[in-house]
Design an enzyme around this catalytic site. Sequence first.
Site, mmCIF file in Angstrom:
data_model
loop_
_atom_site.group_PDB
_atom_site.id
_atom_site.type_symbol
_atom_site.label_atom_id
_atom_site.label_comp_id
_atom_site.label_asym_id
_atom_site.label_seq_id
_atom_site.Cartn_x
_atom_site.Cartn_y
_atom_site.Cartn_z
ATOM 1 N N HIS A 21 0.838 -1.209 0.000
ATOM 2 C CA HIS A 21 0.000 0.000 0.000
ATOM 3 C C HIS A 21 0.873 1.260 0.000
ATOM 4 C CE1 HIS A 21 -3.680 2.313 1.016
ATOM 5 N NE2 HIS A 21 -2.818 3.097 1.665
ATOM 6 N N GLU A 22 1.836 1.296 0.906
ATOM 7 C CA GLU A 22 2.675 2.500 1.008
ATOM 8 C C GLU A 22 3.623 2.632 -0.181
ATOM 9 O OE1 GLU A 22 1.850 4.662 3.047
ATOM 10 O OE2 GLU A 22 0.535 3.431 4.288
ATOM 11 N N HIS A 25 1.887 4.662 -2.796
ATOM 12 C CA HIS A 25 2.016 6.109 -2.558
ATOM 13 C C HIS A 25 3.427 6.590 -2.907
ATOM 14 C CE1 HIS A 25 -1.888 6.425 -0.766
ATOM 15 N NE2 HIS A 25 -1.594 5.708 0.317
#
Length: 453
Positions: A21-22, A25
């Site tokens: 997920h990170e 980003h």
Amino acid sequence: MTLLHTVVAFLVALALLVVVHELGHYLVARWCGVKVLRFSVGMGKIVYSRKIGPDQTEWALSALPFGGYVKMLDAREQDISAIPPEDLKREFTRQSVWKRIAIVAAGPLANFLLAIAVFAGLYNYGIPEPAARLRAVPEKTSAYEAGLRGGELVTSVNGEAVKIWTDLRWKVMQLALEGEPAKLGVQRTDEGAGSTSETVSIRLDGLTTADLEGDFLAKLGIDMARPKAVLGKIVPDGPAMHAGLREGDVIHAVDGRPVLDGLAFVEIVRASPGKSIRIDGERAGGPFTLAVAPESYEHNGQTIGRIKAEVPLAPEMVVARESLLPALGKAVGKTWDTSVLTLKMLGKMLIGEVSWKNITGPITIADYAGQTARIGIISYLTFIAFISISLGVMNLLPIPVLDGGLLLYYSLELLTGRAIPERIGELAQRAGVGILMTLMAVAVFNDIIRLMS
């Protein structure tokens, strides 16, 4: 060891999901030219860190394993008065609204891509699963009224091919949520007549949303086929051996009632602790009748019967394998369908059609992680894929402090041409924190209730 196994399986899954997920980003932020100051796995106090790369991005492990974050150069969070002019161009809020949307959306998108990759890999490798063959159908059920009797192999649902039991269950659940009938393509095998194909239609409007939380297929009269009641290994000095039962015996009836399959026989024995039952069966081509008294046995607070004889219950298995491109297409469809189903269930939860007891927290997720890891790598990877989809969907909800809340702000900015006033943003953030804390409290409460029961 079981607890340790569960904790390790949970932390591995959580770390993978957070990192993916990170990374979404992080990678899109770098692609958009934004300077990333820190990439942290975990929250709270940093326990280890190392600076890497031309930007000296700090890669960190933090004390609390639940979550992670990417810290970018952001005027809202730090003093930028001493920042060199070349770095000011890379500050987050100075980017176009489209770049900010891309950076925020990249986290949930990465979770969906992880699920697609896992599903595609599993479909391409081949998943051994129970075949979609039906057990004997009880009378006065929707399946019986539709003409199903048991032994049929389901090959399609509303025109979509079905190979395995989970596909059958999944597609019927989707139709039940829509209130549409299920048109099952089935193959029947008749002795001497060969195989025939036909389509039967089962009404699903009798199912409630609450039914979908349990074994809704059983309510329709649909269950997985099991092998015949054939005895396997006989344990020495057990009731089965003392009664004269032998390995290979085929059980046809108990107390004059026909036995449909091995599972039915096991259920009869379990329900007869300390009670003599008469068994009619077949051995070496000839019939036999004898009596056996299942011994009483305490299991999970209940007294059940057992005769100490193995009864194979494994269903017919098939390997669902696809070539790479079809596997990828099927994985995309599975991820999309799961996301849509999750949103529908959340919507029904909000209007009271689905119980809030279905909200699960870290304890239940950890339990499932441990269970699937013990079953095998395929079950564990499937679990990770589904949790990754849930994480992606939840992060896209329009709740302040989540990615979806930020996407809502930026969408309003696109429509109005102005950023959301800072005061409104602060109030929304507080409300968002309150909503998340409430959801977490409900989830933990449900977890504790499940654990106690």
